[in-house]
Every structure is written in C-alpha cells, then in structure tokens.
Design a protein around this motif. Structure first.
Motif, PDB file in Angstrom:
ATOM      1  N   VAL A 145      29.601  25.038  51.718  1.00 33.80           N
ATOM      2  CA  VAL A 145      29.057  23.808  52.294  1.00 33.80           C
ATOM      3  C   VAL A 145      27.979  24.125  53.317  1.00 33.80           C
ATOM      4  CG1 VAL A 145      31.072  22.357  51.871  1.00 33.80           C
ATOM      5  CG2 VAL A 145      31.006  23.785  53.914  1.00 33.80           C
ATOM      6  N   ALA A 146      26.878  23.425  53.215  1.00 31.25           N
ATOM      7  CA  ALA A 146      25.775  23.585  54.156  1.00 31.25           C
ATOM      8  C   ALA A 146      25.850  22.502  55.228  1.00 31.25           C
ATOM      9  CB  ALA A 146      24.440  23.510  53.427  1.00 31.25           C
ATOM     10  N   THR A 147      25.326  22.808  56.388  1.00 26.90           N
ATOM     11  CA  THR A 147      25.222  21.831  57.475  1.00 26.90           C
ATOM     12  C   THR A 147      23.802  21.301  57.495  1.00 26.90           C
ATOM     13  OG1 THR A 147      26.907  22.983  58.778  1.00 26.90           O
ATOM     14  CG2 THR A 147      25.435  21.470  59.950  1.00 26.90           C
ATOM     15  N   TYR A 148      23.686  19.974  57.551  1.00 27.32           N
ATOM     16  CA  TYR A 148      22.377  19.330  57.450  1.00 27.32           C
ATOM     17  C   TYR A 148      22.095  18.508  58.700  1.00 27.32           C
ATOM     18  CZ  TYR A 148      18.599  16.548  55.397  1.00 27.32           C
ATOM     19  OH  TYR A 148      17.402  15.950  55.149  1.00 27.32           O
ATOM     20  N   GLY A 149      20.851  18.549  59.138  1.00 19.19           N
ATOM     21  CA  GLY A 149      20.456  17.734  60.288  1.00 19.19           C
ATOM     22  C   GLY A 149      21.180  18.151  61.562  1.00 19.19           C
ATOM     23  N   GLU A 150      21.709  17.156  62.261  1.00 18.52           N
ATOM     24  CA  GLU A 150      22.394  17.401  63.534  1.00 18.52           C
ATOM     25  C   GLU A 150      23.898  17.573  63.305  1.00 18.52           C
ATOM     26  OE1 GLU A 150      20.805  17.822  66.336  1.00 18.52           O
ATOM     27  OE2 GLU A 150      18.838  17.333  65.535  1.00 18.52           O
TER      28      GLU A 150
END
Length: 425
Positions: A145-150
């Motif tokens: 899982v990638a973290t996106y934005g804030e």
C-alpha cells in the motif's frame, strides 16, 4: 395438266399404302401403357384402403436453460483462490503503478517458494471476506500500500481504508504482512502502511513478518528487495516449508550486445505489448501500462533558483483520444535561501504574509469553481505546518467557517485534487 393430276394421285396412293403397312402403336407405347395399367389396378383394387397413411411421429423434447458451470463472483476472491488452488493473495493500493508492480512480482515469486499467488485490487474485492481466508491452509495476505497526499490512502484503497476504520469484523487467524510505499520528505511518511499493519493486528490478525517501508526519496527498489528477500524465508518457516528458493518457472536472461541489427526487428514496447512504444504504431486505449508517446512541442524554463527549477512543457496528444481537464493553477512559491540547512524566520514570515495579504482573492478563487488548484511549494520540515495553518485561517476569516469546518474544507480540497503540494527536505 392431266399428267400432273395423275402424278398427284399416284403419290397420295403410295403414301396411303405406306401408312397402312406401319403399326399405329409402337413397342415403347405398349410398355408405357402396360405400366400405367398395372399401377391403376394396384391403386384401385389391390391396396389396403382401411390402412391410414402413417405420419412419422415427431420426437418430443423440452426446452430447458443451458447448464453452465457456476462462475465465481468477481468480488469473491476467496472462491477464486479455492478454485485455482492458490494460497497467497497480494492486495495493492497504488496511485502511479509502483505498488501494483510490486504486488505482481510478489505473486509470481511465490511459486519459487512452493506457494501459488494471485494479485487483487481491493477496490474490486469484498474485503469483508478476509476472515474467510482462514479456510485456506497455509494462507497469506500481503498488502502493498502506498501513502498518497497528506497521509491518505490511494484512490483504489479508499474503501478498504474505510472498512478497516469502521469495521468490527474479527480477523482471528488471518496471516498477513504489509509493505508500505512512501517518501520521507512528506510529513506523514508511510502513514497508510503503518495504519494497515497496526489495524489488522488490532482486529486479531497474525503478523507473519514485520512491516516493510520503502522510501522513494532514497531507493524504493532496494528497500523492497531487502524486505521481500527476508520475508519469504520467514513465511516458509511459519508454514513448515523448507526455506529454499527454487529456480522453476522463472525466466532467465543473458546479455548479448548486437553491434549490427535490423531496426525493424528491435523490440520497442512493454512486456506483452510489442511495439507499443513505437511512434506511429500505438493503439488506444492508453494508460499507465500502455503510455502514449506524446511529442514535446514546447519546452522552456520559467525560473531557476538554487537546485530547483520550473519548466513549462506542452505535449501534443492529438489522435490519442486522451481526455483531460484544464485547471487554473494558483501557485504560491517561496524563494527560500538555505544557509546551513536552515530557513530564516524572515523568509518564512514573508511567504505567509504573501498569502495573507491576498487572502480575499485567494479564497474567492476557490468559490468560483472546482477547477481551481492551489499548488503549494514549501519546505517539508520548516514551513509546511505554518503555511498550512495560514490557509486554514483564511478559510475561517474569509469563509466564515469554524476551525472544524475549515479543516474539513481543506481536507475536501485535497481529496478533490484541488489542493496539492510539492515538498522537499
């Protein structure tokens, strides 16, 4: 005259004699007449008139629905795993394709370790079935899982994130491991990976291997390889397998340099898409797996300061059928001069003042339509929080919002991709 008359009389007499000598009915006529007479006698006197003509009976049949093999529901990933004999499933939360690529590599590599894997998009799966994975012996759920934005989940992992937040389903017995993709220059580094790892444990699942975190600011590929190479032996040990990778069903490559070659025979495409990157032979639809080779028609530098510069680039997408939305970008940029890796307080205050002084125009621009984007350039560690706070304050003063409403308003802009940021450390 008399002689002519005599000749005609003689000719007529001769013809009459010839006709008298020939029979009136020939042999063929006799045969046909005999056959006709025989048929007439049979039809009228010999056939059984009491016997009715028999009509061949039609075979009776019924129409019933065609019996087809039962198809597993697309969202039923547990059913798919059972029917195909798989015991490893790799879910991915990806925005640009990196996490999806890692998931595919893990699913293929499972074969080398005596397992069988599959890749799944959580957006297309019924994630409430996670608890049913315990029905499969030696199962493993991997989450890339990638973290996106804030610190937010990617678009395709949003529903899964809400499921973890709101769901009360117990996942006792579920065996899992998580690899997160992030960037340390962002404030919420790998927030999604950390949350999934922690929340699954809270719901009763069993962590088979420790959380892995890839840093795109350093070397994401090295982080991933180091994590997976240590993960597989630990999983095998947990399942009671011999922790030894087998070189079966794996492609082997050898480097061979060709000095002379035919250009038409050169491979120019992604895997399984021959010539997909060859200009003039591309076919739609275009996506991250089949990118459109657009020609750069304009490329000029807008400004250059220190180690950073900003370019104006125009691409020719004619004939690609690619749809896009034109946005109005409102950019607030700070010309930050670094000295001993420190941002001066004066520079930071000037940047905040620039936004505050135009607060009315700033807020009004977002009220006019959805296609307005604030693109915020700032230093991740020194200026990020202060500038973000100023933006929330403007929403309160110019928009008449409470602090809570302002927070939600800014959060909504981020989710709608109307508020973005470019950070550096």
């Amino acid at each position: 005259m008399e002689e002519s008359t005599e000749r005609l009389v003689d000719a007529a007499s001769a013809a009459a004699e010839e006709m008298a000598e020939e029979p009136l009915v020939g042999m063929l006529d006799l045969v046909l007449l005999s056959l006709l007479a025989g048929v007439s006698v049979y039809y009228f006197f010999l056939r059984d008139t009491n016997k009715k003509d028999e009509v061949p009976a039609l075979k009776s049949f019924t129409i019933s629905p065609t019996s087809l093999p039962m198809r597993t529901n697309d969202s039923n990933f547990v059913g798919k795993m059972k029917s195909s004999g798989r015991n490893v499933i790799v879910f991915y939360g990806s925005q640009t394709g990196t996490a999806e690529e890692f998931a595919g590599r893990l699913a293929k590599e499972a074969t080398r370790w005596g397992m069988k894997g599959m890749v799944a998009d959580p957006e297309e799966c019924d994630m409430s079935e996670l608890a049913q994975l315990t029905e499969i012996e030696n199962h493993l759920a991997v989450f890339c899982v990638a973290t996106y934005g804030e610190g937010d989940p990617t678009d395709n992992a949003q529903e899964f994130y809400e499921f973890l937040q709101n769901g009360d389903d117990q996942l006792d017995g579920l065996q899992y491991t998580v690899f997160g993709l992030g960037n340390k220059t962002y404030e919420h580094y790998n927030a999604m990976g950390k949350y999934v790892d922690k929340r699954l444990e809270e719901l009763g699942a069993t962590r088979v291997f420790e959380l892995g975190m890839g840093d795109d600011d350093a070397n994401m590929e090295d982080d991933f390889i180091t994590w997976k190479d240590a993960m597989w032996p630990k999983v095998c040990k947990s399942f009671g397998f011999e922790a030894q990778a087998q070189d079966i069903n794996m492609r082997q490559y050898k480097l061979k340099i060709h000095k002379d070659y035919e250009p038409t025979q050169l491979y120019t495409g992604e895997l399984a898409r021959l010539n997909s990157l060859k200009i003039g032979s591309q076919k739609p639809p275009f996506d991250s797996k089949n990118p459109f080779m657009a020609e750069i028609v304009v490329n000029r530098e807008l400004f250059n300061g220190g180690e950073r510069n900003c370019m104006h680039i125009e691409l020719d997408v004619e004939g690609s059928r690619i749809r896009y939305v034109v946005y109005l970008y409102i950019a607030y940029m700070a010309a930050v001069s670094l000295k001993d890796n420190k941002v001066s307080e004066e520079t930071k205050l000037n940047h905040e003042s620039c936004i505050q002084n135009s607060s009315m125009k700033f807020f009004a621009s977002f009220q006019k339509g959805a296609n307005k984007v604030l693109y915020r350039f700032r230093d991740a560690k020194k200026m990020a929080r202060d500038v973000h706070t100023v933006i929330i304050q403007i929403c309160q003063t110019e928009g008449g919002m409470t602090p809570g409403e302002a927070e939600l308003y800014v959060k909504k802009m981020i989710n709608q991709k109307r508020y973005s940021s470019d950070v550096w450390s």
